[in-house]
Design an enzyme around this catalytic site. Sequence first.
Site, short mmCIF file in Angstrom:
data_model
loop_
_atom_site.label_atom_id
_atom_site.label_comp_id
_atom_site.label_asym_id
_atom_site.label_seq_id
_atom_site.Cartn_x
_atom_site.Cartn_y
_atom_site.Cartn_z
N SER A 28 0.82 -1.22 0.00
CA SER A 28 0.00 0.00 0.00
C SER A 28 0.85 1.26 0.00
O SER A 28 1.67 1.46 0.89
CB SER A 28 -0.83 0.09 1.29
OG SER A 28 -1.91 -0.74 1.22
N HIS A 59 -3.43 0.82 -5.02
CA HIS A 59 -2.80 -0.36 -5.60
C HIS A 59 -3.11 -0.38 -7.09
O HIS A 59 -4.27 -0.39 -7.48
CB HIS A 59 -3.38 -1.65 -5.03
CG HIS A 59 -3.01 -1.91 -3.61
ND1 HIS A 59 -2.15 -2.93 -3.25
CD2 HIS A 59 -3.37 -1.31 -2.47
CE1 HIS A 59 -2.03 -2.92 -1.93
NE2 HIS A 59 -2.76 -1.96 -1.44
N HIS A 81 -5.26 -9.40 -1.72
CA HIS A 81 -5.43 -9.52 -0.27
C HIS A 81 -6.49 -10.56 0.06
O HIS A 81 -7.50 -10.67 -0.63
CB HIS A 81 -5.86 -8.17 0.34
CG HIS A 81 -4.83 -7.10 0.17
ND1 HIS A 81 -4.79 -6.31 -0.95
CD2 HIS A 81 -3.82 -6.71 0.97
CE1 HIS A 81 -3.77 -5.47 -0.83
NE2 HIS A 81 -3.17 -5.69 0.32
N TYR A 83 -8.58 -10.33 2.42
CA TYR A 83 -9.85 -9.66 2.76
C TYR A 83 -10.68 -9.28 1.53
O TYR A 83 -11.85 -8.95 1.64
CB TYR A 83 -9.62 -8.41 3.64
CG TYR A 83 -8.80 -7.31 2.99
CD1 TYR A 83 -9.32 -6.50 1.99
CD2 TYR A 83 -7.49 -7.08 3.41
CE1 TYR A 83 -8.57 -5.51 1.40
CE2 TYR A 83 -6.73 -6.08 2.83
CZ TYR A 83 -7.27 -5.31 1.83
OH TYR A 83 -6.52 -4.33 1.25
N GLU A 84 -10.05 -9.33 0.34
CA GLU A 84 -10.82 -9.07 -0.88
C GLU A 84 -11.70 -10.26 -1.24
O GLU A 84 -12.54 -10.17 -2.12
CB GLU A 84 -9.88 -8.74 -2.04
CG GLU A 84 -9.15 -7.43 -1.85
CD GLU A 84 -8.12 -7.18 -2.94
OE1 GLU A 84 -8.49 -6.65 -4.00
OE2 GLU A 84 -6.94 -7.52 -2.73
N ALA A 111 2.62 -1.99 4.15
CA ALA A 111 2.35 -0.97 5.15
C ALA A 111 1.82 -1.72 6.37
O ALA A 111 1.06 -2.67 6.23
CB ALA A 111 1.29 -0.02 4.62
N MET A 209 -2.21 -6.87 6.93
CA MET A 209 -3.22 -7.72 6.28
C MET A 209 -2.68 -8.42 5.03
O MET A 209 -3.46 -8.81 4.17
CB MET A 209 -4.44 -6.87 5.90
CG MET A 209 -5.01 -6.06 7.05
SD MET A 209 -6.35 -5.00 6.47
CE MET A 209 -6.51 -3.86 7.86
N SER A 210 -1.36 -8.55 4.93
CA SER A 210 -0.80 -9.13 3.70
C SER A 210 0.47 -9.90 3.99
O SER A 210 0.71 -10.29 5.13
CB SER A 210 -0.50 -7.99 2.70
OG SER A 210 0.56 -7.20 3.18
N ASN A 233 1.50 3.77 10.82
CA ASN A 233 0.68 4.30 11.93
C ASN A 233 0.97 3.44 13.15
O ASN A 233 1.43 2.31 13.02
CB ASN A 233 -0.82 4.19 11.57
CG ASN A 233 -1.19 2.75 11.22
OD1 ASN A 233 -0.92 2.27 10.11
ND2 ASN A 233 -1.80 2.06 12.17
N HIS A 245 -7.28 4.63 6.32
CA HIS A 245 -6.47 4.27 5.15
C HIS A 245 -5.74 5.50 4.60
O HIS A 245 -4.63 5.40 4.08
CB HIS A 245 -7.38 3.65 4.08
CG HIS A 245 -6.65 3.07 2.91
ND1 HIS A 245 -5.66 2.11 3.05
CD2 HIS A 245 -6.75 3.30 1.57
CE1 HIS A 245 -5.19 1.78 1.85
NE2 HIS A 245 -5.83 2.49 0.94
N1 HPA Z 1 -3.36 -2.73 10.91
C1 HPA Z 1 -3.42 -3.57 9.87
N2 HPA Z 1 -2.94 -3.28 8.67
C2 HPA Z 1 -2.33 -2.09 8.51
C3 HPA Z 1 -2.23 -1.17 9.56
C4 HPA Z 1 -2.77 -1.51 10.82
O1 HPA Z 1 -2.71 -0.75 11.81
N3 HPA Z 1 -1.58 -0.08 9.05
C5 HPA Z 1 -1.31 -0.37 7.76
N4 HPA Z 1 -1.75 -1.57 7.43
#
Ligand code: HPA
Length: 271
Positions: A28, A59, A81, A83-84, A111, A209-210, A233, A245
Amino acid sequence: MNEVVERAVERLAPLCGRGCTIGLILGSGLGDYAEKIENKRFVNYSELSGFPQSHVEGHKGRFVIGELFGKTVICMQGRFHYYEGYPQSQIALAVRVMKRLGVEKLLLTNAAGGVNLDFSPGDLMLISDHINFSGSNPLIGPNDDDFGLRFPDQSNVYDKTLREKVRETAESVGISLQEGVYMMFSGPTFESPAEIVFARTVGASAVGMSTVPEAIAATHCGIQTIGISLITNMAAGILDQKLTHEEVQETANQAAQKFSTLVDAIVKDVF
Ligand code: HPA
């Protein structure tokens, strides 16, 4: 051999010259790195029948083949992903295509949310190991013996020798690297604060998540793998603010230069 993989290899191999030895998967907000590749050849995922498509904002959905520091690379600009809605076995397809195109070393980037309280947004973390908390596994289903074993060892998914070299290289280009365990949650929700306390308790330094499905598929078929997380973050509940996001993308944009310097150094000196 998987037909979707074979068809993709047929389309991509003529663009790889004597073979692509390096694979890159850009996470990301990090996809712009692909612009640095020289003499680019593009193949959209939509051109590859049976291939999943990537839908997340930030993406792109294509393979980029070209040269970096005289080496032929194949890069996924945009990844798939869990989650998709794709089974993780479909997420593994791209890695298997890379294997068939000659890839020996793979750099996975993402990320991630910082769980370790010593981290700050903008930090880069070398992944030392992972916790697959996604609830699935890309190797579920019949084993494809052409790629690897039914019960693959996971003791060295993020290759130890390569990691040492990455640390040295990062230092030589003046980039400080954190190191730690990446824990995969399925998403698409960000984690709850209680889940982040749990993640920290079980030894995670970052969450995302990846990456884990691709890393498992890569070690299964004998590709040496390195993982780099950009901490975009602090994870949920650490700071008194909501996770978005947009924040993820903003931090990724701000860190793009540093990220690019590190990836350059890895491709040039480690791979
Ligand atoms: N959690 C999950 N996936 C992420 C995060 C997060 O805080 N930041 C960027 N991708």
